[in-house]
Write a protein that holds these residues in place. Structure first.
Motif, PDB file in Angstrom:
ATOM      1  N   GLU A  67       0.835  -1.194   0.000  1.00 40.53           N
ATOM      2  CA  GLU A  67       0.000   0.000   0.000  1.00 40.53           C
ATOM      3  C   GLU A  67       0.872   1.248   0.000  1.00 40.53           C
ATOM      4  OE1 GLU A  67      -2.494  -0.329   3.382  1.00 40.53           O
ATOM      5  OE2 GLU A  67      -3.703  -1.971   2.560  1.00 40.53           O
ATOM      6  N   CYS A  68       0.403   2.285  -0.696  1.00 41.53           N
ATOM      7  CA  CYS A  68       1.133   3.552  -0.696  1.00 41.53           C
ATOM      8  C   CYS A  68       0.156   4.707  -0.748  1.00 41.53           C
ATOM      9  CB  CYS A  68       2.126   3.629  -1.847  1.00 41.53           C
ATOM     10  SG  CYS A  68       1.406   3.539  -3.507  1.00 41.53           S
ATOM     11  N   SER A  69       0.554   5.827  -0.130  1.00 42.57           N
ATOM     12  CA  SER A  69      -0.316   7.003  -0.061  1.00 42.57           C
ATOM     13  C   SER A  69       0.412   8.286  -0.426  1.00 42.57           C
ATOM     14  CB  SER A  69      -0.908   7.141   1.351  1.00 42.57           C
ATOM     15  OG  SER A  69      -1.662   6.001   1.699  1.00 42.57           O
ATOM     16  N   SER A  70       1.632   8.163  -0.939  1.00 37.20           N
ATOM     17  CA  SER A  70       2.409   9.333  -1.336  1.00 37.20           C
ATOM     18  C   SER A  70       3.327   8.947  -2.482  1.00 37.20           C
ATOM     19  CB  SER A  70       3.242   9.858  -0.165  1.00 37.20           C
ATOM     20  OG  SER A  70       4.271   8.946   0.159  1.00 37.20           O
ATOM     21  N   LYS A  71       3.889   9.950  -3.144  1.00 38.27           N
ATOM     22  CA  LYS A  71       4.831   9.703  -4.233  1.00 38.27           C
ATOM     23  C   LYS A  71       6.020   8.884  -3.737  1.00 38.27           C
ATOM     24  CE  LYS A  71       8.038  12.265  -7.236  1.00 38.27           C
ATOM     25  NZ  LYS A  71       7.760  11.604  -8.530  1.00 38.27           N
ATOM     26  N   GLN A  72       6.556   9.239  -2.586  1.00 35.31           N
ATOM     27  CA  GLN A  72       7.707   8.541  -2.054  1.00 35.31           C
ATOM     28  C   GLN A  72       7.392   7.085  -1.757  1.00 35.31           C
ATOM     29  OE1 GLN A  72       9.067   9.785   1.839  1.00 35.31           O
ATOM     30  NE2 GLN A  72      11.181   9.137   1.417  1.00 35.31           N
ATOM     31  N   LEU A  84       4.621  -6.979  -5.712  1.00 36.39           N
ATOM     32  CA  LEU A  84       4.079  -7.363  -7.012  1.00 36.39           C
ATOM     33  C   LEU A  84       2.995  -6.398  -7.441  1.00 36.39           C
ATOM     34  CD1 LEU A  84       3.849 -11.243  -6.599  1.00 36.39           C
ATOM     35  CD2 LEU A  84       5.721  -9.866  -7.548  1.00 36.39           C
ATOM     36  N   THR A  85       2.271  -5.848  -6.461  1.00 31.37           N
ATOM     37  CA  THR A  85       1.232  -4.856  -6.725  1.00 31.37           C
ATOM     38  C   THR A  85       1.427  -3.674  -5.785  1.00 31.37           C
ATOM     39  OG1 THR A  85      -0.386  -6.511  -7.443  1.00 31.37           O
ATOM     40  CG2 THR A  85      -1.244  -4.390  -6.699  1.00 31.37           C
ATOM     41  N   ALA A  86       1.382  -2.465  -6.346  1.00 28.04           N
ATOM     42  CA  ALA A  86       1.345  -1.248  -5.547  1.00 28.04           C
ATOM     43  C   ALA A  86      -0.091  -0.758  -5.548  1.00 28.04           C
ATOM     44  CB  ALA A  86       2.277  -0.199  -6.121  1.00 28.04           C
ATOM     45  N   LEU A  87      -0.670  -0.611  -4.376  1.00 31.10           N
ATOM     46  CA  LEU A  87      -2.078  -0.241  -4.230  1.00 31.10           C
ATOM     47  C   LEU A  87      -2.167   1.159  -3.639  1.00 31.10           C
ATOM     48  CD1 LEU A  87      -5.015  -1.334  -4.508  1.00 31.10           C
ATOM     49  CD2 LEU A  87      -4.839  -2.037  -2.104  1.00 31.10           C
ATOM     50  N   LEU A  88      -2.675   2.096  -4.429  1.00 31.80           N
ATOM     51  CA  LEU A  88      -2.799   3.480  -3.973  1.00 31.80           C
ATOM     52  C   LEU A  88      -3.976   3.591  -3.011  1.00 31.80           C
ATOM     53  CD1 LEU A  88      -1.689   6.369  -4.306  1.00 31.80           C
ATOM     54  CD2 LEU A  88      -3.319   6.667  -6.182  1.00 31.80           C
ATOM     55  N   MET A  89      -3.743   4.191  -1.851  1.00 28.66           N
ATOM     56  CA  MET A  89      -4.748   4.216  -0.796  1.00 28.66           C
ATOM     57  C   MET A  89      -5.382   5.587  -0.595  1.00 28.66           C
ATOM     58  SD  MET A  89      -4.748   1.109  -0.028  1.00 28.66           S
ATOM     59  CE  MET A  89      -5.876   1.172   1.375  1.00 28.66           C
ATOM     60  N   ALA A  90      -4.970   6.604  -1.367  1.00 26.04           N
ATOM     61  CA  ALA A  90      -5.515   7.950  -1.167  1.00 26.04           C
ATOM     62  C   ALA A  90      -5.368   8.751  -2.450  1.00 26.04           C
ATOM     63  CB  ALA A  90      -4.788   8.653  -0.019  1.00 26.04           C
ATOM     64  N   ASN A  91      -6.165   9.816  -2.580  1.00 28.04           N
ATOM     65  CA  ASN A  91      -5.974  10.766  -3.670  1.00 28.04           C
ATOM     66  C   ASN A  91      -4.651  11.493  -3.473  1.00 28.04           C
ATOM     67  OD1 ASN A  91      -8.528  10.122  -4.683  1.00 28.04           O
ATOM     68  ND2 ASN A  91      -9.519  11.708  -3.455  1.00 28.04           N
ATOM     69  N   ILE A  92      -3.983  11.820  -4.581  1.00 32.42           N
ATOM     70  CA  ILE A  92      -2.669  12.456  -4.515  1.00 32.42           C
ATOM     71  C   ILE A  92      -2.636  13.651  -5.459  1.00 32.42           C
ATOM     72  CG2 ILE A  92      -0.218  12.167  -5.067  1.00 32.42           C
ATOM     73  CD1 ILE A  92      -0.308   9.377  -4.097  1.00 32.42           C
ATOM     74  N   SER A  93      -2.051  14.758  -5.001  1.00 35.34           N
ATOM     75  CA  SER A  93      -1.775  15.920  -5.838  1.00 35.34           C
ATOM     76  C   SER A  93      -0.273  16.041  -6.011  1.00 35.34           C
ATOM     77  CB  SER A  93      -2.349  17.200  -5.208  1.00 35.34           C
ATOM     78  OG  SER A  93      -3.765  17.141  -5.178  1.00 35.34           O
ATOM     79  N   ILE A  94       0.173  16.275  -7.260  1.00 34.43           N
ATOM     80  CA  ILE A  94       1.584  16.220  -7.598  1.00 34.43           C
ATOM     81  C   ILE A  94       1.978  17.446  -8.413  1.00 34.43           C
ATOM     82  CG2 ILE A  94       3.311  14.964  -8.964  1.00 34.43           C
ATOM     83  CD1 ILE A  94       2.641  13.548  -6.422  1.00 34.43           C
ATOM     84  N   ASN A  95       3.155  17.992  -8.162  1.00 36.87           N
ATOM     85  CA  ASN A  95       3.781  18.962  -9.051  1.00 36.87           C
ATOM     86  C   ASN A  95       4.799  18.217  -9.911  1.00 36.87           C
ATOM     87  OD1 ASN A  95       2.377  21.171  -7.979  1.00 36.87           O
ATOM     88  ND2 ASN A  95       3.926  21.500  -6.397  1.00 36.87           N
ATOM     89  N   ASN A 115      -8.697   5.810  -6.897  1.00 35.09           N
ATOM     90  CA  ASN A 115      -8.263   7.123  -6.426  1.00 35.09           C
ATOM     91  C   ASN A 115      -7.833   8.009  -7.581  1.00 35.09           C
ATOM     92  OD1 ASN A 115      -8.404   7.019  -3.400  1.00 35.09           O
ATOM     93  ND2 ASN A 115      -7.121   5.210  -3.740  1.00 35.09           N
ATOM     94  N   THR A 116      -7.688   9.312  -7.288  1.00 35.56           N
ATOM     95  CA  THR A 116      -7.371  10.313  -8.297  1.00 35.56           C
ATOM     96  C   THR A 116      -5.962  10.849  -8.093  1.00 35.56           C
ATOM     97  OG1 THR A 116      -9.687  10.978  -8.515  1.00 35.56           O
ATOM     98  CG2 THR A 116      -8.029  12.543  -9.267  1.00 35.56           C
ATOM     99  N   ILE A 117      -5.229  10.933  -9.187  1.00 34.15           N
ATOM    100  CA  ILE A 117      -3.899  11.547  -9.198  1.00 34.15           C
ATOM    101  C   ILE A 117      -4.023  12.861  -9.962  1.00 34.15           C
ATOM    102  CG2 ILE A 117      -1.481  11.260  -9.816  1.00 34.15           C
ATOM    103  CD1 ILE A 117      -2.071   8.218  -9.958  1.00 34.15           C
ATOM    104  N   THR A 118      -3.773  13.971  -9.308  1.00 37.55           N
ATOM    105  CA  THR A 118      -3.965  15.299  -9.896  1.00 37.55           C
ATOM    106  C   THR A 118      -2.621  15.999 -10.052  1.00 37.55           C
ATOM    107  OG1 THR A 118      -6.130  15.469  -8.840  1.00 37.55           O
ATOM    108  CG2 THR A 118      -5.156  17.499  -9.682  1.00 37.55           C
ATOM    109  N   GLY A 119      -2.347  16.501 -11.260  1.00 30.99           N
ATOM    110  CA  GLY A 119      -1.112  17.213 -11.525  1.00 30.99           C
ATOM    111  C   GLY A 119      -1.332  18.710 -11.597  1.00 30.99           C
ATOM    112  N   ASN A 120      -0.251  19.426 -11.888  1.00 30.55           N
ATOM    113  CA  ASN A 120      -0.321  20.885 -11.982  1.00 30.55           C
ATOM    114  C   ASN A 120      -0.172  21.368 -13.414  1.00 30.55           C
ATOM    115  OD1 ASN A 120       2.382  20.271 -12.345  1.00 30.55           O
ATOM    116  ND2 ASN A 120       3.135  22.050 -11.193  1.00 30.55           N
ATOM    117  N   GLY A 121      -0.487  20.484 -14.381  1.00 39.26           N
ATOM    118  CA  GLY A 121      -0.409  20.857 -15.787  1.00 39.26           C
ATOM    119  C   GLY A 121       0.911  20.520 -16.443  1.00 39.26           C
TER     120      GLY A 121
END
Length: 460
Positions: A67-72, A84-95, A115-121
């Motif tokens: 499980e992961c909840s951040s970029k790191q 074998l599987t990375a499971l995203l556990m939260a929405n993430i905003s990324i620059n 979950n949603t991964i949101t960038g800054n364009g």
């Protein structure tokens, strides 16, 4: 309470540092190590630089879901053979970029878990490159990146057999960006699968570019693209020392494209003689296109061969041209089949043009059209060929095309054949077809210098 600076050590190597740990508090640490047996401990320093060390304990890392909840945390999961599987556990905003190229991403799954991964364009949500093969990216909502999915390989590199499914991509320059470029066919991208995708508000929904390389066996299915200037865009080019660039055996099924302000489906190919491009054995089925200047647009120049492709069960409406084919200067659009096609409210239902402006022949030949309905068009089917007399042995040839069970209704012109100068259009056959409610049924415009260059047969 006083804050401490603590480090998390795996096998006596610091892997995580926290500079603001409160005394006598609980913290959760996520770190994914390599498979096998390991030791861990915590080392802290208080503000007086007094060191405290926990007892050292043992653990065994086994393959499984991380499980992961951040970029790191997610990058750590990618780089651990235990995940074998990375499971995203939260929405993430990324620059910038969320998951940059990870050499360890091989035969893995990244599951966004809805979950949603949101960038800054800027940047890319997922970037794949050399040897990133047999992976799955699934169940993701991606928004606000320059490129949603970016697969990019070059000289001497390859990747294959990646699966992208259940993805919603919006507000991007490129929803999917797949690039293969190299010299002398030293890069190869193959057997990728894209299914259950929704792409909206992007400049390009799906963009595939192949330069002096080989891209084969891409499968696209159950895809909805809306509000993008370009729905599906294939750009293929040949330069350098490459003899033949190959982009072939792709399948497109159950795809709906609406409100594409430039092209719903574009195949633009450009070579540099004597190099050449082959685009063939592709299948397009169950395609719906609404409100776009062009439905299918094939532009070829300088020794491009577009052959043995099939188009079936296709509905096109509200476009300027349903099918636009332009084969020029040593290019061929041959032996393609069109069946079960409905085109409504258009200027040209099917428009094909071939010209040989230089000293190399070009052709649109041996194509078959059957069970096609066109209505409310200016021109139902318009075929045009032109060759200058400067090179009498190198002509634009539009011969041996067949039309069976064609229905053209409520249009200005049914069939138009325009053969100029020394171009040829022999053995053209129209059978079991109906033209009704038109001003002109079949119009032949020929300025060919030889009357035998144009032969057409009509039959019940």
């Amino acid at each position: 309470s006083l804050l401490m600076r603590c480090g998390f050590l795996i096998d006596n190597r610091t892997v995580i540092i926290n500079n603001s740990v409160s005394n006598s508090t609980l913290s959760t640490i996520k770190y994914y190590s390599a498979l096998g047996n390991h030791s861990w401990k915590i080392v802290c320093y208080d503000q007086g630089y007094i060191k405290s060390t926990s007892e050292e304990r043992q653990f065994t890392a086994v393959p499984g879901t991380c499980e992961c909840s951040s970029k790191q945390e997610c990058e750590s999961a990618f780089n651990s053979s235990a995940c074998l599987t990375a499971l995203l556990m939260a929405n993430i905003s990324i620059n910038g970029t969320f998951i940059d190229y990870q050499s360890a991403f091989y035969n893995r799954t990244f599951d966004c878990n809805g979950n949603t991964i949101t960038g800054n364009g800027t940047g890319t949500a997922f970037y794949l490159s050399n040897n990133n093969s047999f992976n799955k990216i699934q169940n993701c909502n991606i928004s606000g990146f320059s490129r949603g999915i970016n697969s990019n390989i070059s000289n001497g590199q390859s990747n294959s057999n990646n699966t992208f499914s259940n993805l919603s991509i919006s507000n991007a320059t490129y929803g999917l960006y797949i690039s293969t470029s190299s010299a002398a066919l030293t890069a190869s991208s193959s057997n990728h699968t894209f299914s259950n995708l929704s792409i909206s508000n992007a400049t390009y929904g799906i963009y595939v570019t192949s330069g002096s390389s080989k891209s084969i066996f891409y499968a696209f299915s159950n895809i909805l693209i809306s509000g993008t200037p370009n729905g599906i865009y294939f750009y293929t080019y040949a330069d350098g020392n490459t003899n033949t660039v190959i982009s072939s055996n792709h399948t497109f099924s159950n795809i709906a494209i609406s409100n594409a302000s430039s092209n719903a489906v574009m195949f633009y190919s450009q070579s540099t003689f004597p190099r050449s491009i082959f685009i063939g054995s592709c299948s397009f089925s169950n395609i719906s296109i609404v409100n776009s200047p062009t439905g299918f647009n094939f532009l070829t120049q300088d020794c491009v061969d577009v052959s043995s492709n099939s188009f079936s069960n296709i509905s096109i409406s509200g476009v300027s041209r349903g099918f636009n084919v332009a084969a020029h200067d040593c290019s061929n659009f041959n032996s393609n089949s069109f069946s079960g096609i409905s085109i409504n409210n258009t200027m040209d239902g099917i428009y094909m043009n071939t010209s040989a402006p230089g000293n190399r022949a070009t052709s649109i030949r041996y194509n078959s059209f059957s069970n096609i309905s066109i209505y409310n068009a200016t021109n139902g089917i318009f075929l045009q060929a032109d060759s200058p007399p400067s090179y009498p042995g190198q002509i634009a040839n539009m011969s041996s095309n067949s039309f069976f069970n064609i229905s053209i209704r409520n249009s200005t012109n049914g069939f138009i054949f325009n053969i100029s100068r020394i171009a040829e259009a022999k053995s053209t056959n129209i059978s079991a077809s109906t033209v009704s409610g038109t001003t002109n049924g079949v119009t032949i415009m020929s300025t060919s210098t030889t009357s035998s260059n144009f032969i057409i047969s009509l039959s019940n």
